[in-house]
Design a protein around this motif. Structure first.
Motif, PDB file in Angstrom:
ATOM      1  N   ASN A  70     -25.052   3.061  -1.567  1.00  0.00           N
ATOM      2  CA  ASN A  70     -24.311   2.365  -0.503  1.00  0.00           C
ATOM      3  C   ASN A  70     -23.681   3.369   0.455  1.00  0.00           C
ATOM      4  N   ILE A  71     -24.356   4.507   0.604  1.00  0.00           N
ATOM      5  CA  ILE A  71     -23.763   5.623   1.334  1.00  0.00           C
ATOM      6  C   ILE A  71     -23.574   5.309   2.821  1.00  0.00           C
ATOM      7  N   GLN A  72     -22.461   5.793   3.353  1.00  0.00           N
ATOM      8  CA  GLN A  72     -22.170   5.662   4.783  1.00  0.00           C
ATOM      9  C   GLN A  72     -22.303   7.043   5.422  1.00  0.00           C
ATOM     10  N   ASP A  73     -22.449   7.083   6.720  1.00  0.00           N
ATOM     11  CA  ASP A  73     -22.470   8.367   7.409  1.00  0.00           C
ATOM     12  C   ASP A  73     -21.139   9.084   7.185  1.00  0.00           C
ATOM     13  N   TRP A  74     -21.211  10.390   7.099  1.00  0.00           N
ATOM     14  CA  TRP A  74     -20.069  11.211   6.696  1.00  0.00           C
ATOM     15  C   TRP A  74     -19.415  11.841   7.928  1.00  0.00           C
ATOM     16  N   CYS A  75     -18.144  11.544   8.135  1.00  0.00           N
ATOM     17  CA  CYS A  75     -17.386  12.144   9.237  1.00  0.00           C
ATOM     18  C   CYS A  75     -16.997  13.562   8.831  1.00  0.00           C
ATOM     19  N   ILE A  76     -17.509  14.565   9.536  1.00  0.00           N
ATOM     20  CA  ILE A  76     -17.297  15.960   9.118  1.00  0.00           C
ATOM     21  C   ILE A  76     -16.340  16.733  10.028  1.00  0.00           C
TER      22      ILE A  76
ATOM     23  N   GLU B 288      -3.918   5.124   9.379  1.00  0.00           N
ATOM     24  CA  GLU B 288      -4.357   4.111  10.340  1.00  0.00           C
ATOM     25  C   GLU B 288      -5.873   4.195  10.492  1.00  0.00           C
ATOM     26  N   PRO B 289      -6.589   3.079  10.312  1.00  0.00           N
ATOM     27  CA  PRO B 289      -8.018   3.088  10.661  1.00  0.00           C
ATOM     28  C   PRO B 289      -8.117   3.236  12.180  1.00  0.00           C
ATOM     29  N   LYS B 290      -8.962   4.145  12.647  1.00  0.00           N
ATOM     30  CA  LYS B 290      -9.023   4.404  14.086  1.00  0.00           C
ATOM     31  C   LYS B 290     -10.461   4.669  14.511  1.00  0.00           C
ATOM     32  N   ILE B 291     -10.838   4.091  15.640  1.00  0.00           N
ATOM     33  CA  ILE B 291     -12.153   4.395  16.199  1.00  0.00           C
ATOM     34  C   ILE B 291     -11.998   5.651  17.032  1.00  0.00           C
ATOM     35  N   SER B 292     -12.785   6.660  16.667  1.00  0.00           N
ATOM     36  CA  SER B 292     -12.603   7.965  17.274  1.00  0.00           C
ATOM     37  C   SER B 292     -13.954   8.653  17.440  1.00  0.00           C
ATOM     38  N   GLU B 293     -14.045   9.515  18.459  1.00  0.00           N
ATOM     39  CA  GLU B 293     -15.277  10.275  18.661  1.00  0.00           C
ATOM     40  C   GLU B 293     -15.242  11.475  17.726  1.00  0.00           C
ATOM     41  N   GLN B 294     -16.201  11.524  16.818  1.00  0.00           N
ATOM     42  CA  GLN B 294     -16.238  12.568  15.788  1.00  0.00           C
ATOM     43  C   GLN B 294     -17.683  13.002  15.562  1.00  0.00           C
ATOM     44  N   TRP B 295     -17.815  14.072  14.782  1.00  0.00           N
ATOM     45  CA  TRP B 295     -19.151  14.515  14.345  1.00  0.00           C
ATOM     46  C   TRP B 295     -19.455  13.869  12.988  1.00  0.00           C
ATOM     47  N   PHE B 296     -20.688  13.421  12.816  1.00  0.00           N
ATOM     48  CA  PHE B 296     -21.099  12.732  11.595  1.00  0.00           C
ATOM     49  C   PHE B 296     -22.412  13.299  11.064  1.00  0.00           C
ATOM     50  N   VAL B 297     -22.590  13.177   9.737  1.00  0.00           N
ATOM     51  CA  VAL B 297     -23.883  13.486   9.103  1.00  0.00           C
ATOM     52  C   VAL B 297     -24.518  12.167   8.676  1.00  0.00           C
ATOM     53  N   LYS B 298     -25.791  11.986   9.048  1.00  0.00           N
ATOM     54  CA  LYS B 298     -26.543  10.803   8.578  1.00  0.00           C
ATOM     55  C   LYS B 298     -26.883  11.037   7.110  1.00  0.00           C
ATOM     56  N   MET B 299     -26.377  10.202   6.242  1.00  0.00           N
ATOM     57  CA  MET B 299     -26.491  10.475   4.808  1.00  0.00           C
ATOM     58  C   MET B 299     -27.630   9.736   4.106  1.00  0.00           C
ATOM     59  N   GLU B 300     -28.111   8.657   4.687  1.00  0.00           N
ATOM     60  CA  GLU B 300     -29.080   7.805   3.966  1.00  0.00           C
ATOM     61  C   GLU B 300     -30.337   8.577   3.575  1.00  0.00           C
ATOM     62  N   GLU B 301     -30.881   9.356   4.523  1.00  0.00           N
ATOM     63  CA  GLU B 301     -32.107  10.111   4.259  1.00  0.00           C
ATOM     64  C   GLU B 301     -31.867  11.208   3.223  1.00  0.00           C
ATOM     65  N   LEU B 302     -30.689  11.850   3.299  1.00  0.00           N
ATOM     66  CA  LEU B 302     -30.354  12.924   2.352  1.00  0.00           C
ATOM     67  C   LEU B 302     -30.096  12.381   0.948  1.00  0.00           C
ATOM     68  N   ALA B 303     -29.614  11.137   0.874  1.00  0.00           N
ATOM     69  CA  ALA B 303     -29.244  10.559  -0.423  1.00  0.00           C
ATOM     70  C   ALA B 303     -30.460  10.216  -1.289  1.00  0.00           C
ATOM     71  N   LYS B 304     -31.575   9.844  -0.657  1.00  0.00           N
ATOM     72  CA  LYS B 304     -32.741   9.359  -1.431  1.00  0.00           C
ATOM     73  C   LYS B 304     -33.246  10.369  -2.459  1.00  0.00           C
ATOM     74  N   PRO B 305     -33.569  11.624  -2.065  1.00  0.00           N
ATOM     75  CA  PRO B 305     -34.018  12.595  -3.094  1.00  0.00           C
ATOM     76  C   PRO B 305     -32.924  12.925  -4.101  1.00  0.00           C
ATOM     77  N   ALA B 306     -31.654  12.849  -3.666  1.00  0.00           N
ATOM     78  CA  ALA B 306     -30.537  13.155  -4.571  1.00  0.00           C
ATOM     79  C   ALA B 306     -30.402  12.081  -5.650  1.00  0.00           C
ATOM     80  N   ILE B 307     -30.684  10.834  -5.294  1.00  0.00           N
ATOM     81  CA  ILE B 307     -30.678   9.745  -6.284  1.00  0.00           C
ATOM     82  C   ILE B 307     -31.797   9.965  -7.293  1.00  0.00           C
ATOM     83  N   GLU B 308     -32.976  10.323  -6.782  1.00  0.00           N
ATOM     84  CA  GLU B 308     -34.152  10.513  -7.642  1.00  0.00           C
ATOM     85  C   GLU B 308     -33.960  11.681  -8.609  1.00  0.00           C
ATOM     86  N   GLU B 309     -33.256  12.715  -8.160  1.00  0.00           N
ATOM     87  CA  GLU B 309     -33.032  13.897  -9.004  1.00  0.00           C
ATOM     88  C   GLU B 309     -32.255  13.523 -10.266  1.00  0.00           C
ATOM     89  N   VAL B 310     -31.330  12.590 -10.146  1.00  0.00           N
ATOM     90  CA  VAL B 310     -30.552  12.133 -11.302  1.00  0.00           C
ATOM     91  C   VAL B 310     -31.361  11.103 -12.086  1.00  0.00           C
TER      92      VAL B 310
END
Length: 875
Positions: free
Chosen positions: A400-406, A356-378
């Protein structure tokens, strides 16, 4: 005098376990730690601690073992680091099931007691897979074995959480997640599997406000969620609906006004091209809701029963409510039609419950900033995907990275290091219990109940396993690692996160090469599954055929990146190959009993010796290149072809006459044959060892009468001095002649016991034939050999074989009864003509061509072509 102890028959059960134990006891799997040697590191993708070996592991582990054995033999300081993953959801679910069987509940036990039970269960059932990996021949350093929940790894996980939080990259918030109602936790996309299910598509009309008798019709598979609709959407390029965008419509049952919006995610071809938007219960709708600032209304309660939007449905099961809502729509005239529909439904991969897709209070990692150098490395080529096509999958995910629910609502795993203050509400983030609130100093604090996503810990695997965050000797020596071997299915969820974590925490790439393999399918190309009953148990294969045959079967013919069809016949092929090698080795060893290993300077090589050494030298060059390029399937098939054909079928047969001749005047040529056999077999075993470690070790230790393992011998390297082009060309000519002679004799049914004279006509190759006379006689079934410069006095009935600069004539006068052979051929011709007539009639019959299955028609066409070719050869 040498003596050998190879068993009469090849039986892997007699030596595989013994050899592995010897390797491990002698420490061959450990790195040398020699600072003069270049390090080469692979960290093993950690299987679930409670898992069992399947064909995917067999492929993955065999690839890694081939690479590590090759590099070890090539003089590197090699480390293959093993480990296992705690597998939060999978393990917790199994323990919950065990407790249920005992009449206990997780909630009644409480957290501490439940974790005690889980550790007990893990210790009892965990580790099985690593015993099985040993049976596969994995030469990893078991003393460095890691577990994602061990003390050092746990410290690394908490270090990462604090690091990301302090950088403002971890936050707590409400977002939509995948929720398993049975496991009662959020789960990652990779833990969702899709299954086709039959359902219905309901077409419902929503009246457009202010328009007389004008409606918009939406199609949905979940009418029970419509109570929470906050918009209707159409594609902006859909000309049918351009006039209603911006207007509002009335939501049936709720009698509520909602907007009609335009959004590109709507598929014009789905249903009517109009879709209802329920941001609280659909991933796409949730994103559309964010884009259009729509209200989020939850229809279900925490237990996935109907909420209190409509009192008469409150507390109902969702499917029960669906029936009543459909009835109500019919009653008010809002249901246009209902049709059968098949679609993909997301299921929890562990318990198979619908997600079930559910709106829930969770912890997330902001991925957009982390993804940029990782894209360049490849993109810069510092990290390479092999094959390169997989970098597209990586870019598509990362761009097209989304924030990661951890966060996960589980107890087994790394507990989130967040402490809530009951006095002021502040959250303190700390690796250890701070004892009090960092803001108000209150001691009334409690730790977050949730644990971290398993991928959060495995994202650190390449460096946490080597001691990070501490600057250990292993981390300094072996990091960054060299090669990661993985399946394409976890590029997005695991590979990408290892790259982002490594760059963020170590400022270095985690590895250089990402070697991507496909999945192992059955012989028909289907995925192996319990449902189809087509799974192959690698341990059963090992029991029947031996480990080397299993390894051969998953690598031979394999190309990186492509799925592999597991063909059982390959096991027979591998077993036959090991058997052929075993018998060849027995023959060689039997003929080396009086051979003392000596320098090449003291040996006068014959042309056939130089030929096989030259062929071997080229093979060595190719195999080293293949392995460096990760073309493992090509390398193995090249080695197989050389050993089977060149060494066993040709060279050994050619030199038998020299080996059997123990006269004094043949001593030197016999010694050269012994030297060559010793060298070529030894180097062939070394080339093959990374692929088939057990049979090669057993033979090698007999061949050189040494206690030292083939594992730590030098991998063969190309040597320009071992190129003998002239001898290669000469022996190739002679092979063509012998093959031609054998084919003619076979076609005429001449038994091997009947010998014939061979007449060689040549003006340039007299010396070549004279030097090869003994083996030409033996392999060409000749009673005698005659060499002449012209075609004078060649018998009329002689048949010739051609090679460059040579023509060989075979007189058949005394070998066959010409009249009898002619009659036999005529009979054979009649049969073939009869088959051609039958197949032609069938294929020209419209009744057959129009009604028969396509494969039957193709079969008949193939038969006709075969018989026509046979007739041509016979004539």
């Amino acid at each position: 005098m040498r003596e050998h102890k190879l068993a009469e028959k090849y039986n892997p059960k007699e030596f595989e376990e013994k050899l592995y134990k010897n390797w491990e006891e002698k420490g061959y799997f450990k790195p040398s730690m020699n600072k003069e040697q270049k390090p080469y590191t692979i960290v093993m993708p950690p299987p679930n601690v409670t898992g069992k070996l399947h064909m995917g592991h067999a492929l993955d582990d065999t690839i890694q073992d081939i690479l590590i054995r090759y590099k070890r033999m090539s003089g590197y300081n090699t480390l293959w680091l093993p480990g296992t993953d705690h597998a939060s959801i999978s393990t917790e679910m199994k323990v919950v099931q065990k407790l249920k069987a005992e009449g206990k509940k997780k909630s009644e036990l409480g957290r501490e007691k439940f974790l005690e039970e889980t550790w007990k269960w893990t210790e009892e059932y965990g580790g099985t897979i690593q015993k099985q990996q040993r049976k596969l021949g994995c030469s990893c350093d078991w003393e460095r074995n890691r577990f994602t929940l061990d003390e050092g790894m746990s410290d690394a996980v908490l270090e990462q959480f604090v690091n990301l939080y302090n950088k403002g990259l971890i936050y707590k918030g409400k977002r939509m997640v995948n929720w398993c109602p049975n496991c009662n936790t959020s789960i990652s996309d990779v833990e969702v599997e899709y299954k086709e299910e039959d359902t219905h598509l309901w077409h419902i009309r929503y009246k457009i406000k202010g328009e007389e008798e004008k409606y918009v019709v939406v199609a949905t598979t979940r009418p029970e969620t419509m109570l929470g609709d906050t918009a209707v959407a159409v594609n902006p390029e859909d000309e049918r609906y351009t006039d209603i965008v911006g207007k509002t419509c009335i939501l049936p049952i709720m009698n509520k006004e909602i907007p009609i919006i335009a959004d590109r995610f709507v598929e014009k071809e789905f249903g009517t091209g109009c879709v209802k938007i329920t941001p609280a219960h659909d991933m796409n709708d949730y994103q559309a809701g964010i884009r259009h600032n729509l209200e989020v209304i939850e229809v279900f309660d925490e237990n996935f029963k109907m909420g209190d939007l409509v009192p008469e449905y409150k507390g109902m099961d969702l499917l029960e409510a669906r029936k009543l809502i459909v009835e109500k729509l019919k009653e008010i005239g809002a249901l246009v039609k209902e049709e059968k529909y098949t679609h993909n439904v997301g299921k929890c991969e562990r318990c198979k419950t619908t997600i079930e897709p559910k709106i829930s209070e969770q912890w997330f990692v902001k991925m957009e900033e982390l993804a940029k150098p990782a894209i360049e490395e490849v993109r810069s080529g510092k990290i390479k995907f092999i094959p390169q096509k997989y970098d597209k999958m990586y870019y598509n995910w990362m761009e097209n990275i989304q924030d990661w629910c951890i966060s996960r609502q589980l107890w087994w795993g790394h507990r989130i290091p967040a402490y809530y203050c009951d006095e002021c509400g502040h959250i303190t983030i700390s690796k250890t219990n701070p004892g009090k609130c960092e803001k108000c100093n209150s001691e009334k604090i409690r730790q977050d109940e949730d644990t971290l996503d398993t991928w959060f810990s495995s994202a650190l695997w390449p460096f946490s396993t080597l001691g990070w965050p501490n600057q250990t000797e292993d981390l300094k020596t072996f990091y960054p690692t060299n090669t990661l071997v993985t399946g394409y299915d976890i590029i997005t969820f695991w590979v990408s996160r290892m790259i982002t974590s490594a760059l963020n925490l170590t400022n270095q790439k985690p590895f250089t090469d990402v070697v991507v393999h496909g999945i192992v399918r059955d012989s028909q190309g289907r995925k192996m599954s319990k449902t189809l009953g087509n799974g192959i148990d690698p341990l059963e294969v090992i029991e029947k055929y031996g480990t080397d045959s299993l390894r051969f079967s998953v690598i031979s013919g394999t190309t990186m990146g492509n799925d592999i069809r597991f063909i059982p016949e390959k096991l027979e092929q591998a077993s036959n190959f090991a058997n052929k090698l075993w018998n060849a080795a027995k023959f060689v060893l039997l003929n080396l009993t009086d051979f003392e290993n000596t320098n090449i300077e003291n040996i006068k090589l014959e042309q056939e010796d130089k030929w096989i050494i030259s062929k071997l030298n080229k093979l060595i060059k190719d195999v080293n290149t293949n392995l460096d390029n990760y073309d493992l399937g090509i390398a193995l098939d090249n080695i197989y072809g050389f050993i089977w054909n060149e060494l066993c079928d040709w060279y050994i047969e050619i030199v038998k006459t020299r080996l059997y001749n123990k006269e004094e005047d043949s001593k030197e040529t016999r010694k050269a044959a012994q030297y060559t056999l010793n060298k070529v077999l030894g180097d062939s075993l070394k080339l093959l060892h990374p692929f088939m470690p057990f049979v090669t070790e057993e033979i090698y230790m007999q061949l050189y009468n040494e206690d030292e393992s083939i594992m730590i011998s030098d991998y063969p390297k190309y040597d320009e001095n071992n190129n003998f082009e002239k001898e290669e060309k000469n022996i190739q000519k002679l092979k063509e002649i012998i093959t031609g002679i054998r084919n003619i004799r076979a076609n005429l049914n001449v038994p091997n016991s009947k010998k014939s004279e061979l007449i060689f006509v040549t003006q340039t190759e007299k010396e070549l034939i004279q030097n090869s006379e003994e083996f030409l006689k033996k392999l060409g079934f000749a009673s005698s050999i005659k060499i002449q410069e012209n075609k004078e006095q060649i018998p009329e009935n002689a048949i010739s074989v051609l090679a460059e600069g040579i023509e060989v004539f075979i007189p058949f006068e005394n070998l066959i009864d010409a009249e009898k052979e002619k009659q036999r051929k005529e009979e054979e011709k009649k049969k073939i003509l009869s088959e051609i007539e039958r197949a032609s009639k069938m294929l020209s019959n419209p009744g057959f061509v129009n009604k028969a299955p396509a494969e039957k028609i193709e079969e008949e066409k193939a038969k006709l072509a075969k018989y026509q070719e046979m007739l041509k050869k016979l004539d």
